[in-house]
Design a protein around this motif. Structure first.
Motif, PDB file in Angstrom:
ATOM      1  N   PHE A  61     -14.412  -4.820 -16.820  1.00  0.00           N
ATOM      2  CA  PHE A  61     -14.143  -3.465 -16.351  1.00  0.00           C
ATOM      3  C   PHE A  61     -12.647  -3.196 -16.333  1.00  0.00           C
ATOM      4  N   ASP A  62     -12.291  -1.930 -16.495  1.00  0.00           N
ATOM      5  CA  ASP A  62     -10.884  -1.533 -16.492  1.00  0.00           C
ATOM      6  C   ASP A  62     -10.272  -1.582 -15.097  1.00  0.00           C
ATOM      7  N   SER A  63     -11.088  -1.278 -14.085  1.00  0.00           N
ATOM      8  CA  SER A  63     -10.582  -1.238 -12.710  1.00  0.00           C
ATOM      9  C   SER A  63     -11.737  -1.457 -11.736  1.00  0.00           C
ATOM     10  N   LEU A  64     -11.404  -1.665 -10.474  1.00  0.00           N
ATOM     11  CA  LEU A  64     -12.435  -1.821  -9.452  1.00  0.00           C
ATOM     12  C   LEU A  64     -13.290  -0.567  -9.328  1.00  0.00           C
ATOM     13  N   ALA A  65     -12.681   0.589  -9.534  1.00  0.00           N
ATOM     14  CA  ALA A  65     -13.408   1.861  -9.414  1.00  0.00           C
ATOM     15  C   ALA A  65     -14.507   1.990 -10.458  1.00  0.00           C
ATOM     16  N   ASP A  66     -14.392   1.287 -11.576  1.00  0.00           N
ATOM     17  CA  ASP A  66     -15.380   1.385 -12.651  1.00  0.00           C
ATOM     18  C   ASP A  66     -16.610   0.518 -12.411  1.00  0.00           C
ATOM     19  N   ILE A  67     -16.588  -0.314 -11.410  1.00  0.00           N
ATOM     20  CA  ILE A  67     -17.698  -1.237 -11.148  1.00  0.00           C
ATOM     21  C   ILE A  67     -18.734  -0.548 -10.266  1.00  0.00           C
ATOM     22  N   ASP A  68     -19.970  -0.463 -10.787  1.00  0.00           N
ATOM     23  CA  ASP A  68     -21.062   0.152 -10.023  1.00  0.00           C
ATOM     24  C   ASP A  68     -21.703  -0.826  -9.044  1.00  0.00           C
ATOM     25  N   ALA A  69     -21.664  -2.099  -9.371  1.00  0.00           N
ATOM     26  CA  ALA A  69     -22.295  -3.122  -8.535  1.00  0.00           C
ATOM     27  C   ALA A  69     -21.536  -3.298  -7.223  1.00  0.00           C
ATOM     28  N   GLU A  70     -22.236  -3.871  -6.252  1.00  0.00           N
ATOM     29  CA  GLU A  70     -21.609  -4.212  -4.975  1.00  0.00           C
ATOM     30  C   GLU A  70     -20.631  -5.369  -5.192  1.00  0.00           C
ATOM     31  N   ILE A  71     -19.515  -5.320  -4.507  1.00  0.00           N
ATOM     32  CA  ILE A  71     -18.497  -6.375  -4.571  1.00  0.00           C
ATOM     33  C   ILE A  71     -18.271  -6.889  -3.156  1.00  0.00           C
ATOM     34  N   ASP A  72     -18.270  -8.208  -3.011  1.00  0.00           N
ATOM     35  CA  ASP A  72     -17.961  -8.809  -1.709  1.00  0.00           C
ATOM     36  C   ASP A  72     -16.486  -9.169  -1.593  1.00  0.00           C
ATOM     37  N   VAL A  73     -15.955  -9.770  -2.669  1.00  0.00           N
ATOM     38  CA  VAL A  73     -14.595 -10.303  -2.663  1.00  0.00           C
ATOM     39  C   VAL A  73     -13.838  -9.748  -3.860  1.00  0.00           C
ATOM     40  N   VAL A  74     -12.598  -9.322  -3.630  1.00  0.00           N
ATOM     41  CA  VAL A  74     -11.697  -8.980  -4.727  1.00  0.00           C
ATOM     42  C   VAL A  74     -10.687 -10.110  -4.799  1.00  0.00           C
ATOM     43  N   CYS A  75     -10.720 -10.838  -5.908  1.00  0.00           N
ATOM     44  CA  CYS A  75      -9.811 -11.953  -6.152  1.00  0.00           C
ATOM     45  C   CYS A  75      -8.750 -11.474  -7.132  1.00  0.00           C
ATOM     46  N   ILE A  76      -7.487 -11.601  -6.760  1.00  0.00           N
ATOM     47  CA  ILE A  76      -6.397 -11.001  -7.531  1.00  0.00           C
ATOM     48  C   ILE A  76      -5.579 -12.061  -8.265  1.00  0.00           C
ATOM     49  N   PHE A  77      -5.558 -11.910  -9.591  1.00  0.00           N
ATOM     50  CA  PHE A  77      -4.738 -12.737 -10.486  1.00  0.00           C
ATOM     51  C   PHE A  77      -3.716 -11.848 -11.184  1.00  0.00           C
ATOM     52  N   ARG A  78      -2.960 -11.098 -10.447  1.00  0.00           N
ATOM     53  CA  ARG A  78      -1.925 -10.228 -10.996  1.00  0.00           C
ATOM     54  C   ARG A  78      -0.642 -10.502 -10.237  1.00  0.00           C
ATOM     55  N   PRO A  79       0.513 -10.122 -10.807  1.00  0.00           N
ATOM     56  CA  PRO A  79       1.784 -10.356 -10.108  1.00  0.00           C
ATOM     57  C   PRO A  79       1.818  -9.678  -8.736  1.00  0.00           C
ATOM     58  N   SER A  80       2.565 -10.262  -7.832  1.00  0.00           N
ATOM     59  CA  SER A  80       2.649  -9.745  -6.462  1.00  0.00           C
ATOM     60  C   SER A  80       2.986  -8.260  -6.409  1.00  0.00           C
ATOM     61  N   GLU A  81       3.840  -7.785  -7.335  1.00  0.00           N
ATOM     62  CA  GLU A  81       4.220  -6.369  -7.300  1.00  0.00           C
ATOM     63  C   GLU A  81       3.065  -5.429  -7.660  1.00  0.00           C
ATOM     64  N   GLU A  82       1.964  -5.957  -8.182  1.00  0.00           N
ATOM     65  CA  GLU A  82       0.788  -5.126  -8.494  1.00  0.00           C
ATOM     66  C   GLU A  82      -0.280  -5.180  -7.411  1.00  0.00           C
ATOM     67  N   VAL A  83      -0.102  -6.044  -6.431  1.00  0.00           N
ATOM     68  CA  VAL A  83      -1.117  -6.245  -5.400  1.00  0.00           C
ATOM     69  C   VAL A  83      -1.370  -4.982  -4.591  1.00  0.00           C
ATOM     70  N   SER A  84      -0.322  -4.247  -4.239  1.00  0.00           N
ATOM     71  CA  SER A  84      -0.470  -3.070  -3.398  1.00  0.00           C
ATOM     72  C   SER A  84      -1.463  -2.068  -3.991  1.00  0.00           C
ATOM     73  N   GLN A  85      -1.310  -1.773  -5.267  1.00  0.00           N
ATOM     74  CA  GLN A  85      -2.207  -0.822  -5.919  1.00  0.00           C
ATOM     75  C   GLN A  85      -3.644  -1.354  -5.972  1.00  0.00           C
ATOM     76  N   ILE A  86      -3.798  -2.635  -6.230  1.00  0.00           N
ATOM     77  CA  ILE A  86      -5.137  -3.238  -6.300  1.00  0.00           C
ATOM     78  C   ILE A  86      -5.800  -3.207  -4.926  1.00  0.00           C
ATOM     79  N   VAL A  87      -5.027  -3.495  -3.885  1.00  0.00           N
ATOM     80  CA  VAL A  87      -5.570  -3.429  -2.525  1.00  0.00           C
ATOM     81  C   VAL A  87      -5.991  -1.999  -2.200  1.00  0.00           C
ATOM     82  N   ASP A  88      -5.191  -1.024  -2.598  1.00  0.00           N
ATOM     83  CA  ASP A  88      -5.579   0.373  -2.369  1.00  0.00           C
ATOM     84  C   ASP A  88      -6.911   0.685  -3.044  1.00  0.00           C
TER      85      ASP A  88
END
Length: 136
Positions: A61-88
């Motif tokens: 998927f391109d982003s978390l918003a594109d996932i229709d399924a239920e998600i329990d955990v978001v595991c982040i493998f991106r640079p620290s400076e991208e974490v804020s947007q992913i958490v949002d």
């Protein structure tokens, strides 16, 4: 809550569905090998990578918003400076219980926002290492 104790980490590892943001299709990279390890241990791993069509034989998927399924955990493998947007993006979803940043990745302000929203936060820890240490 920010997870620090082994018992809290064990609880975070009890969830089943993990969206891996930054999941890689390249074997040998941690962002591929850690999710592969988790899949092999029975977790439902949903790859999130806008530059891949498929990872592990599953739609990426391109982003978390594109996932229709239920998600329990978001595991982040991106640079620290991208974490804020992913958490949002994770906070836009009602189903995400845990935000987990992999080893070497952290954003204390984003972690605070997630905690304030009632999510469990694990920062700077490898899911594979903790799973091996505490579960297997």
């Amino acid at each position: 809550m920010t997870v620090e104790s082994d018992d809290e980490i064990r609880e975070a590892l009890e969830y089943e569905t993990i969206a891996v943001v930054g999941c890689s299709s390249t074997p040998g990279k941690a962002a591929h090998d850690v999710p592969a390890y988790l899949r092999d241990r029975g977790y439902d791993v949903i790859p999130v990578n806008p530059f891949a069509d498929e990872i592990f034989g599953r739609e990426a998927f391109d982003s978390l918003a594109d996932i229709d399924a239920e998600i329990d955990v978001v595991c982040i493998f991106r640079p620290s400076e991208e974490v804020s947007q992913i958490v949002d993006e994770a906070l836009e979803r009602d189903d995400v219980d845990v935000v987990w940043t992999q080893q070497g990745i952290r954003d204390d302000e984003a972690a605070r926002r997630a905690r304030d929203d009632g999510r469990t936060v694990v920062q700077g820890r490898c899911m594979k290492v903790d799973h091996r240490r505490l579960i297997t």
